[in-house]
Design a protein around this motif. Structure first.
Motif, mmCIF file in Angstrom:
data_model
loop_
_atom_site.group_PDB
_atom_site.id
_atom_site.type_symbol
_atom_site.label_atom_id
_atom_site.label_comp_id
_atom_site.label_asym_id
_atom_site.label_seq_id
_atom_site.Cartn_x
_atom_site.Cartn_y
_atom_site.Cartn_z
ATOM 1 N N ASP A 55 6.787 1.297 13.708
ATOM 2 C CA ASP A 55 6.094 2.567 13.950
ATOM 3 C C ASP A 55 6.961 3.757 13.563
ATOM 4 N N GLU A 56 8.229 3.691 13.922
ATOM 5 C CA GLU A 56 9.127 4.804 13.614
ATOM 6 C C GLU A 56 9.397 4.889 12.112
ATOM 7 N N ALA A 57 9.505 3.739 11.462
ATOM 8 C CA ALA A 57 9.689 3.732 10.003
ATOM 9 C C ALA A 57 8.478 4.346 9.314
ATOM 10 N N THR A 90 14.815 -4.062 4.293
ATOM 11 C CA THR A 90 14.911 -2.945 3.354
ATOM 12 C C THR A 90 13.531 -2.329 3.155
ATOM 13 N N PRO A 91 13.393 -1.007 3.359
ATOM 14 C CA PRO A 91 12.074 -0.378 3.187
ATOM 15 C C PRO A 91 11.829 0.063 1.746
ATOM 16 N N ARG A 92 10.595 -0.091 1.304
ATOM 17 C CA ARG A 92 10.155 0.397 0.005
ATOM 18 C C ARG A 92 8.728 0.936 0.153
ATOM 19 N N VAL A 93 8.378 1.956 -0.623
ATOM 20 C CA VAL A 93 7.001 2.441 -0.656
ATOM 21 C C VAL A 93 6.374 1.949 -1.947
ATOM 22 N N ARG A 94 5.317 1.154 -1.819
ATOM 23 C CA ARG A 94 4.608 0.628 -2.982
ATOM 24 C C ARG A 94 3.591 1.672 -3.431
ATOM 25 N N GLY A 95 3.883 2.302 -4.565
ATOM 26 C CA GLY A 95 3.116 3.462 -4.991
ATOM 27 C C GLY A 95 1.684 3.181 -5.357
ATOM 28 N N GLU A 96 1.400 2.011 -5.918
ATOM 29 C CA GLU A 96 0.047 1.757 -6.411
ATOM 30 C C GLU A 96 -1.009 1.744 -5.314
ATOM 31 N N ASP A 98 -0.009 2.972 -1.980
ATOM 32 C CA ASP A 98 0.542 3.838 -0.934
ATOM 33 C C ASP A 98 0.819 3.052 0.349
ATOM 34 N N THR A 99 1.671 2.036 0.216
ATOM 35 C CA THR A 99 1.972 1.158 1.345
ATOM 36 C C THR A 99 3.477 1.076 1.576
ATOM 37 N N LEU A 100 3.876 1.237 2.825
ATOM 38 C CA LEU A 100 5.263 1.018 3.212
ATOM 39 C C LEU A 100 5.466 -0.474 3.405
ATOM 40 N N VAL A 101 6.462 -1.044 2.713
ATOM 41 C CA VAL A 101 6.755 -2.468 2.834
ATOM 42 C C VAL A 101 8.195 -2.629 3.298
ATOM 43 N N LEU A 102 8.382 -3.458 4.310
ATOM 44 C CA LEU A 102 9.720 -3.795 4.789
ATOM 45 C C LEU A 102 10.040 -5.215 4.331
ATOM 46 N N TYR A 103 11.039 -5.323 3.450
ATOM 47 C CA TYR A 103 11.420 -6.628 2.902
ATOM 48 C C TYR A 103 12.695 -7.133 3.585
ATOM 49 N N PRO A 104 12.795 -8.449 3.830
ATOM 50 C CA PRO A 104 14.084 -9.015 4.237
ATOM 51 C C PRO A 104 15.129 -8.662 3.181
ATOM 52 N N GLU A 105 16.293 -8.204 3.613
ATOM 53 C CA GLU A 105 17.262 -7.680 2.650
ATOM 54 C C GLU A 105 17.772 -8.740 1.675
ATOM 55 N N GLU A 106 17.664 -10.027 2.051
ATOM 56 C CA GLU A 106 18.134 -11.056 1.119
ATOM 57 C C GLU A 106 17.180 -11.216 -0.066
ATOM 58 N N TRP A 107 16.009 -10.615 0.012
ATOM 59 C CA TRP A 107 15.089 -10.654 -1.124
ATOM 60 C C TRP A 107 15.405 -9.582 -2.158
ATOM 61 N N VAL A 108 16.263 -8.639 -1.783
ATOM 62 C CA VAL A 108 16.484 -7.457 -2.616
ATOM 63 C C VAL A 108 17.886 -7.490 -3.212
ATOM 64 N N ASP A 109 17.961 -7.199 -4.501
ATOM 65 C CA ASP A 109 19.247 -7.142 -5.185
ATOM 66 C C ASP A 109 19.266 -5.895 -6.061
ATOM 67 N N ASP A 110 20.224 -5.022 -5.816
ATOM 68 C CA ASP A 110 20.347 -3.791 -6.594
ATOM 69 C C ASP A 110 19.039 -2.992 -6.575
ATOM 70 N N ARG A 123 6.963 -12.869 6.166
ATOM 71 C CA ARG A 123 8.119 -12.193 6.767
ATOM 72 C C ARG A 123 8.115 -10.697 6.439
ATOM 73 N N ALA A 124 7.537 -10.334 5.310
ATOM 74 C CA ALA A 124 7.472 -8.918 4.944
ATOM 75 C C ALA A 124 6.472 -8.197 5.848
ATOM 76 N N VAL A 125 6.744 -6.917 6.085
ATOM 77 C CA VAL A 125 5.869 -6.095 6.923
ATOM 78 C C VAL A 125 5.257 -5.011 6.045
ATOM 79 N N GLU A 126 3.929 -4.869 6.085
ATOM 80 C CA GLU A 126 3.245 -3.869 5.272
ATOM 81 C C GLU A 126 2.473 -2.907 6.166
ATOM 82 N N VAL A 127 2.597 -1.606 5.870
ATOM 83 C CA VAL A 127 1.887 -0.570 6.627
ATOM 84 C C VAL A 127 1.259 0.394 5.628
#
Length: 226
Positions: A55-57, A90-96, A98-110, A123-127
């Motif tokens: 919610d805070e994110a 790790t949070p990302r905003v999916r522009g296409e 307009d969704t906030l996605v929280l990914y497990p950090e081991e899925w993300v590289d650079d 495991r991913a969270v989408e808002v």
């Protein structure tokens, strides 16, 4: 004593067998249902990111998107990132969409999601950031919007205030958001769809409605946040 009639004895045995079978089936169904309930309960409680963190994110992401000053937007994003990273996400905003996605950090590289590392998509969270702000309180939103309406009336007059009041009704009822938190798409929806069908404006009000909607940004900073 003579034996019972064979037909009756056979019927009694069939009844007993049917009753026992039904009892077994009922017990098995109850056990299966209990197992399913327990499994569902376990799934619900296994979320890796606490609900209050999600919610805070979401709130910080919305504030970053709506901030008029880039330094403020960057501060909101930094706070959001730190909050989510405390839980190894790790949070990302999916522009296409307009969704906030929280990914497990081991899925993300650079800063790029590596799809070959995704082990369980659940495991991913989408808002969604396009719909209502579900963490908002209607009374608080309405109070803030009415304060903005009154501020617009005091500075710019009743025609602008009437337009902003219609905008407040739209944003509060459809998106549960303050008028100064509206996205560009939500403003466009109000101007092209809601306003012509529901506002019943005078010619003067209709001619200035776009300007009226822009004015909410001028006075919104003076109204405390919800």
């Amino acid at each position: 004593m003579a034996d019972e009639h064979p037909a009756k004895r056979e019927t009694d045995e069939e009844t007993t067998a049917h009753t026992d079978g039904a009892a077994v089936e009922s017990a098995e169904a109850e056990t299966e249902g209990k197992e399913k309930t327990e499994t569902a309960s376990e799934t619900e409680t296994e979320s890796e990111v606490p609900e209050d963190v999600v919610d805070e994110a979401e709130r910080l992401t919305r504030l970053a998107e709506e901030a008029a000053v880039e330094d403020a937007a960057a501060a909101y994003r930094e706070r959001r990132d730190e909050l989510v990273e405390e839980h190894s996400f790790t949070p990302r905003v999916r522009g296409e969409d307009d969704t906030l996605v929280l990914y497990p950090e081991e899925w993300v590289d650079d800063s790029v999601v590596q799809f070959d590392r995704i082990d369980d998509t659940d495991r991913a969270v989408e808002v969604s950031l396009s719909g209502p702000d579900l963490g908002a309180d209607w009374e608080a939103v309405e109070e803030a919007n009415q304060a903005i309406v009154e501020a617009v009336e005091a500075e710019y007059g009743p025609d602008h205030a009437t337009n902003v009041r219609a905008f407040a009704d739209f944003m509060g009822n459809h998106y549960l958001k303050r008028v100064d938190d509206a996205t560009d798409d939500e403003r466009e929806e109000f101007l092209t769809e809601y306003y012509p069908r529901n506002a019943w404006p005078s010619k003067e009000q209709e001619s200035i409605v776009a300007e009226s909607i822009a004015l909410v940004d001028d006075v919104g900073d003076e109204v405390p946040g919800t």
